[in-house]
Design a protein around this motif. Structure first.
Motif, mmCIF file in Angstrom:
data_model
loop_
_atom_site.group_PDB
_atom_site.id
_atom_site.type_symbol
_atom_site.label_atom_id
_atom_site.label_comp_id
_atom_site.label_asym_id
_atom_site.label_seq_id
_atom_site.Cartn_x
_atom_site.Cartn_y
_atom_site.Cartn_z
ATOM 1 N N TYR A 262 -13.331 -17.036 -51.647
ATOM 2 C CA TYR A 262 -13.355 -17.746 -52.918
ATOM 3 C C TYR A 262 -14.453 -17.216 -53.833
ATOM 4 C CZ TYR A 262 -14.342 -21.089 -56.525
ATOM 5 O OH TYR A 262 -14.580 -21.629 -57.749
ATOM 6 N N PHE A 263 -14.133 -16.890 -55.045
ATOM 7 C CA PHE A 263 -15.100 -16.632 -56.109
ATOM 8 C C PHE A 263 -14.538 -17.296 -57.355
ATOM 9 C CE2 PHE A 263 -15.218 -12.943 -53.254
ATOM 10 C CZ PHE A 263 -16.547 -12.985 -52.857
ATOM 11 N N PRO A 264 -15.378 -17.889 -58.197
ATOM 12 C CA PRO A 264 -14.864 -18.587 -59.377
ATOM 13 C C PRO A 264 -14.155 -17.647 -60.356
ATOM 14 C CG PRO A 264 -17.179 -19.139 -58.986
ATOM 15 C CD PRO A 264 -16.833 -18.019 -58.056
ATOM 16 N N PHE A 265 -14.528 -16.369 -60.347
ATOM 17 C CA PHE A 265 -14.025 -15.448 -61.381
ATOM 18 C C PHE A 265 -12.826 -14.633 -60.918
ATOM 19 C CE2 PHE A 265 -16.633 -12.505 -59.024
ATOM 20 C CZ PHE A 265 -17.721 -13.286 -58.654
ATOM 21 N N THR A 266 -12.322 -14.902 -59.703
ATOM 22 C CA THR A 266 -11.107 -14.213 -59.241
ATOM 23 C C THR A 266 -10.139 -15.225 -58.636
ATOM 24 O OG1 THR A 266 -12.359 -13.700 -57.231
ATOM 25 C CG2 THR A 266 -12.019 -11.901 -58.780
ATOM 26 N N GLU A 267 -8.867 -14.907 -58.734
ATOM 27 C CA GLU A 267 -7.846 -15.764 -58.124
ATOM 28 C C GLU A 267 -6.576 -14.942 -57.916
ATOM 29 O OE1 GLU A 267 -8.201 -18.784 -56.907
ATOM 30 O OE2 GLU A 267 -6.111 -18.659 -56.222
ATOM 31 N N PRO A 268 -6.143 -14.660 -56.698
ATOM 32 C CA PRO A 268 -6.829 -15.021 -55.462
ATOM 33 C C PRO A 268 -8.067 -14.151 -55.219
ATOM 34 C CG PRO A 268 -4.932 -13.653 -54.972
ATOM 35 C CD PRO A 268 -4.903 -13.907 -56.460
ATOM 36 N N SER A 269 -8.900 -14.601 -54.272
ATOM 37 C CA SER A 269 -10.118 -13.863 -53.921
ATOM 38 C C SER A 269 -10.038 -13.410 -52.467
ATOM 39 C CB SER A 269 -11.352 -14.752 -54.088
ATOM 40 O OG SER A 269 -11.429 -15.270 -55.395
ATOM 41 N N ALA A 270 -10.736 -12.335 -52.172
ATOM 42 C CA ALA A 270 -10.739 -11.830 -50.794
ATOM 43 C C ALA A 270 -12.070 -11.167 -50.480
ATOM 44 C CB ALA A 270 -9.602 -10.829 -50.605
ATOM 45 N N GLU A 271 -12.285 -10.934 -49.201
ATOM 46 C CA GLU A 271 -13.387 -10.084 -48.778
ATOM 47 C C GLU A 271 -12.780 -8.963 -47.967
ATOM 48 O OE1 GLU A 271 -17.369 -12.774 -48.463
ATOM 49 O OE2 GLU A 271 -15.672 -13.340 -47.223
ATOM 50 N N MET A 272 -13.353 -7.786 -48.122
ATOM 51 C CA MET A 272 -12.808 -6.656 -47.365
ATOM 52 C C MET A 272 -13.788 -6.226 -46.287
ATOM 53 S SD MET A 272 -11.401 -2.918 -48.599
ATOM 54 C CE MET A 272 -12.901 -1.975 -48.494
#
Ligand code: DAH
Length: 352
Positions: A262-272
Motif C-alpha cells: 500500500y502507498f497512498p500515491f499508487t493504486e494498486p501498489s506492490a513491493e518487488m
C-alpha cells in the motif's frame, strides 16, 4: 732504554684501540710516530749512545717504528671500510623500491551505485530529472494523496524547516523522491496542456527522515524514483520494466516477485523482491530465510496524483517506483550497518 721502547710500543698500541675515525687516527699518528713523539726522540738520541748500545737500541727502535706503522695502516684501512659501509647504508638509493603511490580520490559508494542504477535506466530509455531537497508539505505529501493527519505519514517522520505560520503547509526536507513526480508532471504538462507528452523519468536524490539512527535506518539516504506516464500504460509494463531492471542490475538469472502493498500515491501498489543472490533462494541470514530480498516499492500512479500533475486520468495512466541505492549495496556486499555510508571511515570507503 729497551724498557722505555717497549713501554712506548705498548701504550701506543693500546691508544690505537680506541681510535674510531680519521681525525682520531691522525691525532694518534702525530702523538706516537710524529716528529716530536717519544719514539722519534729516541731516534734523535741514538748518536749519544755507545758503539755497543747504538745498534741494539737502533734495531729495537726500528722494530717498534715498523710495528706502529703497520698497526696504523691496518687501522686506517679498517676505518675507511667502516665509513664506506656506513655511507652505503645511510645514503642508499634503492632503485628497485616502489615509488610513492599517488592517492586517487574516488566517488562515494552511494554515488557509484546511484550512477550504476541511472546508467541501467538510461539504457532503458529513462531520462534523469532532479528536483529540490527542501519541499512543502503539499508537494511532499498532500499532492501525493497523503492529506494532513493521514496515517501513512507515520512511515515518514519528517524534519520540518519552517512550520508555525504555515499551518498545514510547513516546509520540510523531502522524505522521499516522490514529490519529484508532481514537479516533473507539471513541467511536462505545461509544455502542452491540452495534450501533455508522455514521460519516462528517473528521479534520483537525497531524502531525509527524522528517525532514530540504527544499523538499519539513517536519517539521510538516496532514492531513485521511476515515473512513466502515457496512454495505455499497464501493470504489465511496470512488471516487465522492473523485472528487466533487476536482471540488468543483479544478473540475467535474477528472478523477481511482486507482493501486494500500500502507498497512498499508487493504486494498486506492490513491493518487488529479487531472489536472494547470497543463497540463491534457499534461505539464509541475509534474506532472513525467505529466499527473497525486498528492493523497491511500486504501483500504478493513483488517478488523484495524475490529476495533480496535470494529466487527465481518464486518458493517461502510469506507473512509478522508489528504490534505495544504499540498500542495494547493503544486500549486494552484505553490509550490516547502514551507518557506514555516512560515517566517513576510510577503512569502509576505500573498499569501493
Ligand atoms: N516513496 C516511497 C517511500 O519512500 C517509495 C515508493 C513506493 C515510491 C512506491 C514510488 C512508488 O514511486 O510507486 O517509501
Amino acid at each position: 732504554m729497551l724498557d722505555q721502547l717497549s713501554e712506548i710500543e705498548k701504550s701506543a698500541l693500546e691508544a690505537l684501540q680506541s681510535v674510531q675515525d680519521e681525525a682520531a687516527l691522525e691525532a694518534w699518528r702525530v702523538a706516537h710516530v710524529g716528529r716530536s713523539s717519544p719514539l722519534m726522540t729516541i731516534f734523535g738520541e741514538l748518536g749519544q749512545l755507545s758503539k755497543e748500545e747504538r745498534p741494539v737500541i737502533g734495531q729495537a727502535a726500528n722494530r717498534v717504528k715498523l710495528a706502529l706503522e703497520s698497526a696504523f695502516a691496518e687501522k686506517s684501512d679498517a676505518i675507511r671500510t667502516a665509513s664506506l659501509a656506513k655511507s652505503l647504508e645511510e645514503d642508499a638509493l634503492d632503485v628497485t623500491l616502489p615509488g610513492r603511490t599517488i592517492h586517487h580520490g574516488r566517488l562515494h559508494p552511494s554515488t557509484q551505485q546511484l550512477r550504476r542504477v541511472l546508467s541501467i535506466l538510461a539504457d532503458m530509455g529513462f531520462q534523469v530529472y532532479t528536483s529540490r531537497e527542501v519541499e512543502t508539505d503539499e508537494m511532499n505529501f498532500q499532492l501525493l494523496n497523503f492529506p494532513p493527519h493521514h496515517p501513512a505519514r507515520e512511515m515518514q517522520d519528517s524534519f520540518y524547516v519552517e512550520a508555525g505560520e504555515r499551518g498545514e503547509n510547513p516546509i520540510l526536507l523531502r522524505t522521499h523522491t516522490s514529490p519529484g513526480q508532481i514537479h516533473a508532471m507539471r513541467e511536462f504538462a505545461a509544455m502542452n496542456p491540452e495534450n501533455p507528452p508522455s514521460i519516462r523519468l528517473a528521479l534520483p536524490g537525497m531524502c531525509f527522515r527524522y528517525e532514530q539512527i540504527t544499523a538499519r535506518s539513517e536519517i539521510q539516504f538516496n532514492q531513485v524514483e521511476g515515473l512513466v506516464v502515457g496512454e495505455n500504460i499497464t501493470f504489465a509494463d511496470l512488471k516487465g520494466t522492473l523485472a528487466d531492471f533487476a536482471r540488468r542490475m543483479f544478473g540475467q538469472s535474477a528472478r523477481t516477485l511482486f507482493r501486494a502493498s500500500y502507498f497512498p500515491f499508487t493504486e494498486p501498489s506492490a513491493e518487488m523482491d529479487v531472489e536472494c543472490f547470497v543463497c540463491g533462494g534457499k534461505g539464509c541470514a541475509v534474506c532472513k530465510n525467505s529466499g527473497w530480498l525486498e528492493i523497491l516499492g511500486c504501483g500504478m500512479v493513483h488517478p488523484v496524483v495524475l490529476r495533480n500533475g496535470g494529466y487527465d486520468p481518464t486518458r493517461y495512466s502510469g506507473y512509478a517506483w522508489g528504490m534505495g541505492p544504499e540498500r542495494q549495496l547493503m544486500l549486494r556486499y552484505r553490509i550490516e550497518d547502514i551507518r557506514y555510508f555516512l560515517g566517513n571511515d576510510m577503512r569502509f570507503l576505500e573498499q569501493f
